[in-house]
Scaffold this motif. Structure first.
Motif, PDB file in Angstrom:
ATOM      1  N   PRO A 173      91.906 -46.499  56.631  1.00  0.00           N
ATOM      2  CA  PRO A 173      92.095 -47.951  56.471  1.00  0.00           C
ATOM      3  C   PRO A 173      93.532 -48.391  56.705  1.00  0.00           C
ATOM      4  CG  PRO A 173      90.695 -47.100  54.720  1.00  0.00           C
ATOM      5  CD  PRO A 173      91.206 -45.906  55.461  1.00  0.00           C
ATOM      6  N   TRP A 174      94.510 -47.538  56.316  1.00  0.00           N
ATOM      7  CA  TRP A 174      95.910 -47.948  56.465  1.00  0.00           C
ATOM      8  C   TRP A 174      96.360 -48.037  57.918  1.00  0.00           C
ATOM      9  CZ3 TRP A 174      97.906 -43.698  58.825  1.00  0.00           C
ATOM     10  CH2 TRP A 174      97.473 -42.436  58.420  1.00  0.00           C
ATOM     11  N   ALA A 175      95.551 -47.556  58.857  1.00  0.00           N
ATOM     12  CA  ALA A 175      95.900 -47.661  60.280  1.00  0.00           C
ATOM     13  C   ALA A 175      95.375 -48.940  60.904  1.00  0.00           C
ATOM     14  CB  ALA A 175      95.358 -46.458  61.044  1.00  0.00           C
ATOM     15  N   ASP A 176      94.567 -49.709  60.167  1.00  0.00           N
ATOM     16  CA  ASP A 176      94.023 -50.980  60.667  1.00  0.00           C
ATOM     17  C   ASP A 176      93.300 -50.830  62.003  1.00  0.00           C
ATOM     18  OD1 ASP A 176      94.944 -52.459  58.476  1.00  0.00           O
ATOM     19  OD2 ASP A 176      96.918 -52.746  59.397  1.00  0.00           O
ATOM     20  N   GLY A 177      92.687 -49.670  62.226  1.00  0.00           N
ATOM     21  CA  GLY A 177      91.943 -49.469  63.460  1.00  0.00           C
ATOM     22  C   GLY A 177      92.802 -49.329  64.699  1.00  0.00           C
ATOM     23  N   ASP A 178      94.111 -49.176  64.521  1.00  0.00           N
ATOM     24  CA  ASP A 178      95.046 -49.119  65.641  1.00  0.00           C
ATOM     25  C   ASP A 178      95.571 -47.694  65.809  1.00  0.00           C
ATOM     26  OD1 ASP A 178      97.215 -49.274  67.392  1.00  0.00           O
ATOM     27  OD2 ASP A 178      97.777 -51.264  66.692  1.00  0.00           O
ATOM     28  N   PRO A 179      95.205 -47.002  66.909  1.00  0.00           N
ATOM     29  CA  PRO A 179      95.685 -45.624  67.124  1.00  0.00           C
ATOM     30  C   PRO A 179      97.199 -45.520  67.133  1.00  0.00           C
ATOM     31  CG  PRO A 179      93.901 -46.148  68.642  1.00  0.00           C
ATOM     32  CD  PRO A 179      94.282 -47.431  67.982  1.00  0.00           C
ATOM     33  N   HIS A 180      97.880 -46.528  67.692  1.00  0.00           N
ATOM     34  CA  HIS A 180      99.340 -46.480  67.755  1.00  0.00           C
ATOM     35  C   HIS A 180      99.943 -46.561  66.355  1.00  0.00           C
ATOM     36  CE1 HIS A 180      98.264 -47.783  71.861  1.00  0.00           C
ATOM     37  NE2 HIS A 180      99.308 -47.063  72.203  1.00  0.00           N
ATOM     38  N   LYS A 181      99.351 -47.398  65.514  1.00  0.00           N
ATOM     39  CA  LYS A 181      99.853 -47.497  64.144  1.00  0.00           C
ATOM     40  C   LYS A 181      99.582 -46.200  63.397  1.00  0.00           C
ATOM     41  CE  LYS A 181      99.890 -50.451  60.054  1.00  0.00           C
ATOM     42  NZ  LYS A 181      99.384 -51.695  59.428  1.00  0.00           N
ATOM     43  N   PHE A 182      98.418 -45.585  63.638  1.00  0.00           N
ATOM     44  CA  PHE A 182      98.116 -44.311  62.988  1.00  0.00           C
ATOM     45  C   PHE A 182      99.150 -43.254  63.363  1.00  0.00           C
ATOM     46  CE2 PHE A 182      96.342 -40.047  63.371  1.00  0.00           C
ATOM     47  CZ  PHE A 182      95.924 -39.814  62.069  1.00  0.00           C
ATOM     48  N   ILE A 183      99.423 -43.127  64.661  1.00  0.00           N
ATOM     49  CA  ILE A 183     100.390 -42.126  65.127  1.00  0.00           C
ATOM     50  C   ILE A 183     101.763 -42.413  64.550  1.00  0.00           C
ATOM     51  CG2 ILE A 183     101.598 -41.222  67.148  1.00  0.00           C
ATOM     52  CD1 ILE A 183      98.790 -40.150  66.916  1.00  0.00           C
ATOM     53  N   ASN A 184     102.145 -43.681  64.538  1.00  0.00           N
ATOM     54  CA  ASN A 184     103.467 -44.049  64.045  1.00  0.00           C
ATOM     55  C   ASN A 184     103.628 -43.712  62.566  1.00  0.00           C
ATOM     56  OD1 ASN A 184     105.513 -46.149  62.897  1.00  0.00           O
ATOM     57  ND2 ASN A 184     105.881 -46.127  65.096  1.00  0.00           N
ATOM     58  N   LEU A 185     102.635 -44.076  61.761  1.00  0.00           N
ATOM     59  CA  LEU A 185     102.710 -43.778  60.328  1.00  0.00           C
ATOM     60  C   LEU A 185     102.581 -42.284  60.062  1.00  0.00           C
ATOM     61  CD1 LEU A 185     100.564 -46.719  58.879  1.00  0.00           C
ATOM     62  CD2 LEU A 185     103.037 -46.424  58.710  1.00  0.00           C
ATOM     63  N   HIS A 186     101.758 -41.616  60.869  1.00  0.00           N
ATOM     64  CA  HIS A 186     101.598 -40.173  60.702  1.00  0.00           C
ATOM     65  C   HIS A 186     102.907 -39.463  61.015  1.00  0.00           C
ATOM     66  CE1 HIS A 186      98.667 -36.582  61.252  1.00  0.00           C
ATOM     67  NE2 HIS A 186      98.859 -36.839  59.977  1.00  0.00           N
ATOM     68  N   ARG A 187     103.623 -39.943  62.031  1.00  0.00           N
ATOM     69  CA  ARG A 187     104.915 -39.348  62.365  1.00  0.00           C
ATOM     70  C   ARG A 187     105.942 -39.647  61.278  1.00  0.00           C
ATOM     71  NH1 ARG A 187     107.342 -37.493  67.156  1.00  0.00           N
ATOM     72  NH2 ARG A 187     109.311 -36.555  66.537  1.00  0.00           N
ATOM     73  N   GLN A 188     105.878 -40.863  60.730  1.00  0.00           N
ATOM     74  CA  GLN A 188     106.780 -41.184  59.623  1.00  0.00           C
ATOM     75  C   GLN A 188     106.532 -40.254  58.444  1.00  0.00           C
ATOM     76  OE1 GLN A 188     107.575 -45.310  58.491  1.00  0.00           O
ATOM     77  NE2 GLN A 188     106.448 -45.970  60.292  1.00  0.00           N
ATOM     78  N   ALA A 189     105.254 -39.953  58.205  1.00  0.00           N
ATOM     79  CA  ALA A 189     104.916 -39.046  57.105  1.00  0.00           C
ATOM     80  C   ALA A 189     105.482 -37.656  57.360  1.00  0.00           C
ATOM     81  CB  ALA A 189     103.403 -38.983  56.933  1.00  0.00           C
ATOM     82  N   LEU A 190     105.375 -37.185  58.590  1.00  0.00           N
ATOM     83  CA  LEU A 190     105.903 -35.866  58.938  1.00  0.00           C
ATOM     84  C   LEU A 190     107.412 -35.810  58.732  1.00  0.00           C
ATOM     85  CD1 LEU A 190     105.381 -33.036  60.225  1.00  0.00           C
ATOM     86  CD2 LEU A 190     105.826 -34.099  62.446  1.00  0.00           C
ATOM     87  N   GLU A 191     108.095 -36.896  58.992  1.00  0.00           N
ATOM     88  CA  GLU A 191     109.550 -36.931  58.873  1.00  0.00           C
ATOM     89  C   GLU A 191     110.016 -37.470  57.525  1.00  0.00           C
ATOM     90  OE1 GLU A 191     111.313 -35.583  61.090  1.00  0.00           O
ATOM     91  OE2 GLU A 191     109.943 -35.455  62.796  1.00  0.00           O
ATOM     92  N   SER A 192     109.099 -37.686  56.607  1.00  0.00           N
ATOM     93  CA  SER A 192     109.456 -38.259  55.299  1.00  0.00           C
ATOM     94  C   SER A 192     110.246 -37.264  54.461  1.00  0.00           C
ATOM     95  CB  SER A 192     108.187 -38.667  54.548  1.00  0.00           C
ATOM     96  OG  SER A 192     107.414 -37.518  54.224  1.00  0.00           O
TER      97      SER A 192
END
Length: 623
Positions: A173-192
């Motif tokens: 749900p936190w990606a709002d159906g947007d693959p680009h947002k998913f990748i961006n947040l997932h990368r932020q998580a990896l670098e958190s």
């Protein structure tokens, strides 16, 4: 990726494909909270021990099986692997050539839809809790490639048991159906900060001392002996049946990476300082802090720049080195990496020349470009490559030959055909091996810099192209046509678009990216045009146009459609307008010189602006 490479993992081998960790455990919330430790997966435990019940079952299996050499039931926790050819192909099945690879591994067709990769949440639940034969980890594409999450090729995977037709991946749900947002947040998580502080535990499990032996047993991290390829001496096995069985086992179920460490791996330093004690741009970005230019856009002040060698006309190219600022006039570019030579064009006889920076001495003139008409633009991505184009509509790639630090030959390496009218602008990215050309025919074409071949063409713009740029951190492409700024992914998918002046008057002349780390959504795109105003833009995610806040209505930002006709969720928002007249006199002027060149310092602390009067100004917090 560096550890994967050292351990023998490669994109060229499905059985030893690079392995990345699951870093999140929250695939159900509406928003992703990267400051909450409960958001993250326990990186100190393998996927088989993410829950107490799951761990208990694998321990029971380990204790029940007697150790028997050569037997498929050898004593271990796991008889399946976290990375295999079928796991890689299943993740990437929506893209060729992985589609055909998956089908060949499945006997010629797709698997049952419910068993295929269709939901990030379901896959996490299966690998961490529900399925005792599933301990899979992730692959690098989960952190940089949104395209693998969409069924853009419209493959018919069938329907699941509930009747849902399988297509794009179901995102959290936190990606709002947007693959680009998913990748961006997932990368932020990896670098958190959390992952940075705990990733060394996962490294111990996959590449380190907990990979096998007593430490692996204690960590519930032992696999069948056949998975340990570097521990298995096939040459010593005389029985062809056993040898064939081992090879088949590895081919189907994967292989443990080569062990890199025999002691605890240290944790990553997230305190914001490197070994010398100085703050670096990389550390600042990774710790969530922004460079001064981006953190205080509203506090930027202007100061004039005095150059050792002043350009004699409108500024065409600016380079900020570690020691100084270099600039040349229009129809010249500085050649990397020393920036002490220039390539010049635009002469009446269509010739070109190489010269030392700041001097017309030691010029080397070449007439080979005359066969290709008037040159309108050029770039030098490497010390031995020049790319030119102009009225011929052909993009020409030239090779520079040096003899004792002097150019002695300019050889045509390749001609790239695709445009139908004059090419007006060029941009390159060595990082992504990309050339982007813009033309009066209202098109942009993406070329491969290494292979010198056509890749794709962006959708037609509304006017002739005046400027293009490529982000070295993200691979995104900015294209400017008239007063419009368009943003695209590296694969040519539209991200956002906006009329930068709010009217059809004025034209963008130049643009550039601020090179923030690619997981950071706070990067800025800078444009400069005929009205003499520099505009700074950022991209925001929003569910509706009225959620976007800017200094003017952003009604154009949702007009870009994806390949399924859905309106985009990304919007370009104006962060700041930099007006030289207001900075100098306190009031705007209609006689501002046009902005002709832009550059951002390497540490993103200064924005350099060159104008039509041959002057350069620096915008920074210090002024």
């Amino acid at each position: 990726m560096y550890l994967n490479t050292l351990a023998g993992r490669s994109y060229n081998d499905y059985m030893q494909y690079p392995v990345f960790p699951w870093v999140l455990a929250d695939y159900h919330s509406q928003t992703l909270n990267l400051t909450n430790p409960r958001t993250f997966r326990d990186l100190s435990k393998p996927m088989g021990a993410q829950t107490l019940e799951r761990k208990r079952k694998f321990l029971q299996r380990y204790n029940e099986v007697e150790k028997s050499e050569g037997d498929l039931l050898a004593r271990c926790h796991y008889c399946t692997h976290y990375s295999s050819a079928i796991i890689v192909a299943s993740y990437l099945v929506r893209m060729e050539p992985f589609t055909q690879t998956f089908c060949s591994l499945q006997g010629g067709g797709f698997d049952v839809a419910d068993r295929m990769f269709h939901s990030v949440k379901n896959t996490w639940d299966s690998a961490s809790r529900e399925n005792m034969s599933d301990v899979r980890e992730l692959i690098p594409e989960f952190f940089y490639l949104p395209e693998f999450l969409t069924n853009s090729n419209n493959f018919e995977f069938g329907s699941m048991q509930d009747g849902t037709v399988m297509g794009d991946i179901q995102l959290p749900p936190w990606a709002d159906g947007d693959p680009h947002k998913f990748i961006n947040l997932h990368r932020q998580a990896l670098e958190s900060d959390y992952v940075s502080a705990h990733l060394h535990h996962w490294i111990d499990l996959i590449f380190g001392y907990k990979q096998h032996g007593s430490a692996a047993v204690e960590a519930v991290n032992t696999f069948h002996p056949y998975f340990y390829g570097d521990k298995m001496d096939l040459n010593s096995i005389s029985d062809p049946l056993i040898k064939s069985t081992i090879l088949g086992f590895v081919s189907n179920f994967g292989q443990i990476p080569k062990q890199l460490f025999t002691k605890h791996h240290p944790s990553r330093n997230v305190q914001g300082k490197n070994a010398s004690g100085k703050e670096s741009a990389l550390v600042l970005h990774s710790s969530g802090l922004l460079p001064p230019l981006l953190s205080s856009l509203q506090n930027l002040k202007m100061s004039p720049v005095t150059l050792k060698e002043s350009p004699k006309g409108p500024i065409g190219h600016i380079v900020h080195t570690e020691k100084s600022i270099l600039a040349v006039e229009r129809n010249k570019v500085l050649i990397p990496p020393l920036w002490n030579k220039t390539f010049c064009w635009g002469f009446d006889d269509f010739s070109c020349c190489f010269a030392n920076y700041g001097s017309d001495k030691n010029m080397t003139v070449f007439e080979c470009m005359a066969d290709w008409g008037k040159c309108l633009c050029a770039v030098c991505p490497t010390p031995t490559t020049v790319i030119t184009s102009g009225t011929s509509s052909v993009v020409c790639v030239w090779e520079i030959s040096l003899l004792k630090d002097k150019v002695n030959a300019l050889t045509l390496k390749k001609t790239l055909y695709g445009h139908t009218q004059a090419v007006t602008c060029l941009a390159t990215s060595v990082t992504y091996s990309m050339i982007v050309s813009g033309s009066d025919d209202k098109t942009c074409i993406i070329w491969d810099l290494n292979q010198l071949t056509y890749i794709s063409q962006l959708p037609t713009h509304g006017a002739s192209l005046s400027a293009v740029a490529v982000s070295d951190s993200m691979g995104d492409i900015a294209s400017c046509a008239g007063s419009y700024l368009h943003l695209w992914t590296i694969n040519g998918q539209p991200l956002a678009s906006i009329n930068t002046t709010g009217s059809l008057e004025g034209e963008i002349i130049c643009c550039c990216f601020t090179e923030v780390m690619d997981w950071d959504t706070r990067s800025v795109i800078v444009t400069g045009g005929t009205d003499g105003i520099v505009r700074l833009w950022k991209m925001e995610y929003a569910k509706a146009p009225d959620q976007v806040v800017g200094s003017r209505p952003q009604k154009d930002t949702t007009e870009i459609l994806d390949n399924k006709g859905n309106k985009g969720r990304k919007h370009l928002v104006l962060c700041r307008e930099l007006d030289i007249s207001i900075a100098l006199n306190g009031k705007p002027s209609k006689n501002n010189p046009a902005v002709t060149a832009l550059a951002v310092s390497r540490n993103s602390s200064k924005l350099l602006v060159g104008d039509d009067w041959g002057k350069i100004h620096c915008w920074s917090i210090d002024g």
